[in-house]
Design a protein around this motif. Sequence first.
Motif, PDB file in Angstrom:
ATOM      1  N   HIS A 104       0.122  -1.027   0.029  1.00  0.00           N
ATOM      2  CA  HIS A 104      -0.319  -0.394   0.289  1.00  0.00           C
ATOM      3  C   HIS A 104       1.136   1.091   0.646  1.00  0.00           C
ATOM      4  N   SER A 105       1.991   1.848   0.674  1.00  0.00           N
ATOM      5  CA  SER A 105       2.915   2.403   0.209  1.00  0.00           C
ATOM      6  C   SER A 105       3.029   3.072  -1.197  1.00  0.00           C
ATOM      7  N   LYS A 106       3.397   1.858  -2.092  1.00  0.00           N
ATOM      8  CA  LYS A 106       3.612   2.470  -3.277  1.00  0.00           C
ATOM      9  C   LYS A 106       2.623   3.216  -4.259  1.00  0.00           C
ATOM     10  N   LEU A 107       1.300   2.720  -3.622  1.00  0.00           N
ATOM     11  CA  LEU A 107      -0.546   3.120  -4.115  1.00  0.00           C
ATOM     12  C   LEU A 107       0.427   5.478  -3.587  1.00  0.00           C
ATOM     13  N   LYS A 108       1.105   5.541  -4.823  1.00  0.00           N
ATOM     14  CA  LYS A 108       0.620   6.835  -4.328  1.00  0.00           C
ATOM     15  C   LYS A 108      -0.527   8.170  -4.116  1.00  0.00           C
ATOM     16  N   VAL A 109      -1.162   7.676  -5.308  1.00  0.00           N
ATOM     17  CA  VAL A 109      -2.396   8.428  -5.449  1.00  0.00           C
ATOM     18  C   VAL A 109      -3.229   7.091  -5.676  1.00  0.00           C
ATOM     19  N   ILE A 110      -4.575   7.711  -5.442  1.00  0.00           N
ATOM     20  CA  ILE A 110      -5.718   6.581  -5.459  1.00  0.00           C
ATOM     21  C   ILE A 110      -7.511   7.757  -5.339  1.00  0.00           C
ATOM     22  N   LEU A 111      -7.626   7.902  -6.825  1.00  0.00           N
ATOM     23  CA  LEU A 111      -8.805   8.544  -6.950  1.00  0.00           C
ATOM     24  C   LEU A 111      -9.745   7.521  -7.047  1.00  0.00           C
ATOM     25  N   LYS A 112     -10.806   8.293  -6.877  1.00  0.00           N
ATOM     26  CA  LYS A 112     -11.779   7.788  -7.275  1.00  0.00           C
ATOM     27  C   LYS A 112     -13.289   8.833  -7.751  1.00  0.00           C
ATOM     28  N   ASP A 113     -14.206   8.321  -8.470  1.00  0.00           N
ATOM     29  CA  ASP A 113     -14.928   9.728  -8.382  1.00  0.00           C
ATOM     30  C   ASP A 113     -14.187  11.117  -8.953  1.00  0.00           C
ATOM     31  N   GLY A 114     -12.236  10.887  -9.626  1.00  0.00           N
ATOM     32  CA  GLY A 114     -12.180  12.489  -9.278  1.00  0.00           C
ATOM     33  C   GLY A 114     -11.537  12.656  -8.408  1.00  0.00           C
ATOM     34  N   GLU A 115     -12.214  12.163  -6.853  1.00  0.00           N
ATOM     35  CA  GLU A 115     -11.611  12.533  -5.002  1.00  0.00           C
ATOM     36  C   GLU A 115     -10.584  12.017  -4.512  1.00  0.00           C
ATOM     37  N   TYR A 116      -9.531  12.767  -4.432  1.00  0.00           N
ATOM     38  CA  TYR A 116      -9.099  12.349  -3.664  1.00  0.00           C
ATOM     39  C   TYR A 116      -9.244  10.374  -2.571  1.00  0.00           C
ATOM     40  N   ILE A 117      -8.869   9.505  -3.147  1.00  0.00           N
ATOM     41  CA  ILE A 117      -8.657   9.043  -1.097  1.00  0.00           C
ATOM     42  C   ILE A 117      -6.911   9.174  -0.885  1.00  0.00           C
TER      43      ILE A 117
END
Length: 427
Positions: A399-412
């Motif tokens: 999970h530390s490699k997941l630098k950005v997660i966007l859902k529906d255009g918003e930052y998770i």
Amino acid sequence: MGAKLLRNGFLIDGTGKEPLRGIDVLIEGNKITQIGVNLEIPSRLNPYDVEVIDLDGKVIMPGMTEAHTHLTWDNALYIQDIDFKPIEETMVAAIRNAETLVKSGFTSSVSAAARGRVDIAIRDAINRGELIGPRLLANGAEVSASGSFVDLHPNHVRVHGLAILSDGEDAVRKTVRSLFKEGADLVKINVSGESLTPHARGEMTLYTDKEVRAAVEEAHARGKRVYTHARSSDSVKYCIQAGVDIIGHADFINDEVFEMLVENKERHFVVPGLNWLVSTLEDGAKYFGQEAIDATGYKEGLEIALFNMNRLHKAGVRVLPGGDYGFKWCPHGGYARDLEHFVKLVGMTPMEAIVSATKYGGQIMEMEDRIGTIEVGKLADILVVDGDPLKDISILQDHSKLKVILKDGEYIVNTLAVKRSAESPVA
Ligand SMILES: [Zn+2]
């Protein structure tokens, strides 16, 4: 609505096409509006409102779909634990698991059964923006025959837990109708057994073809779908004949049923739930002793499942990740292990495993026109990964490699620097 410009990514778009370097992706509101090299900010946007993130060559890929989720199974040792845990504690755990799921890079999820109305309440709260979680297709209790692998208590003890025991076509119809009334998106039917329970093994078929058909008729009459637990060859055969939408496991199919599945590959999704088998074999002995694990026959079962998943995949049947997480030895958060199993055990290429988690994920969510790939016009469900999953698929588990997660255009999640495309003028 604001805009985001992701610059200089290594694009794995989820379609299976060759990845591209040096790609910019422009997101306006919740939609992907441009993809290209060195994109100019369009004049319709105020440059002060555009957030720019330099990806510095990191991977940009679609959010994934977990296709066999149990938000309400949590740290269970025995299936009975799920029955006995009070619904209030179960609800709290499920809310946490929904957040874990989306923060693990899975922006969509297909539930494969839940306690009570928990999934439904969580789905609605996520959709209202009150909880953090994936796009969720909610499920209800498992519809199961008496004597099945979820009927685990002595006959003099009745528990309203993870299953609703329903025998005969009429009872199945009644249960399915009541689950849809409560707001489920799909129902789960246990057609075969499960070898962790000796009285109802995976090779046994526990519902009749007519009972399966009754469930499918009721679901389809409402424009809804059926998800099955089906390990034995006959159980999968009944699923195909009845038009079950999502077939869980399908391990023990014989040649006849294999051919039937291939012939009907446009109609069915297969979610083998491999991690359940792999992690039970890896760690189950710690909890149950080696003898009990040997008695499940999972070792041979896994070999047969891998043989069948390999040939189904090669024949073009859609095989998706989703692994029954929520037990002590396969906890929530490990969801991306299934992709590693697809590559190392089933024989998919890393690209094929990613397509199964993304493009096919959009299809199983019935949102393929909106999610599953990174294309202009789609919703911005996007991951930025520091590392190349095409070289090492297991990186998606970190999970530390997941630098950005966007859902529906918003930052998770966002751990990268955000700049404005133009600095605000000095006041
Ligand atoms: Zn399951």
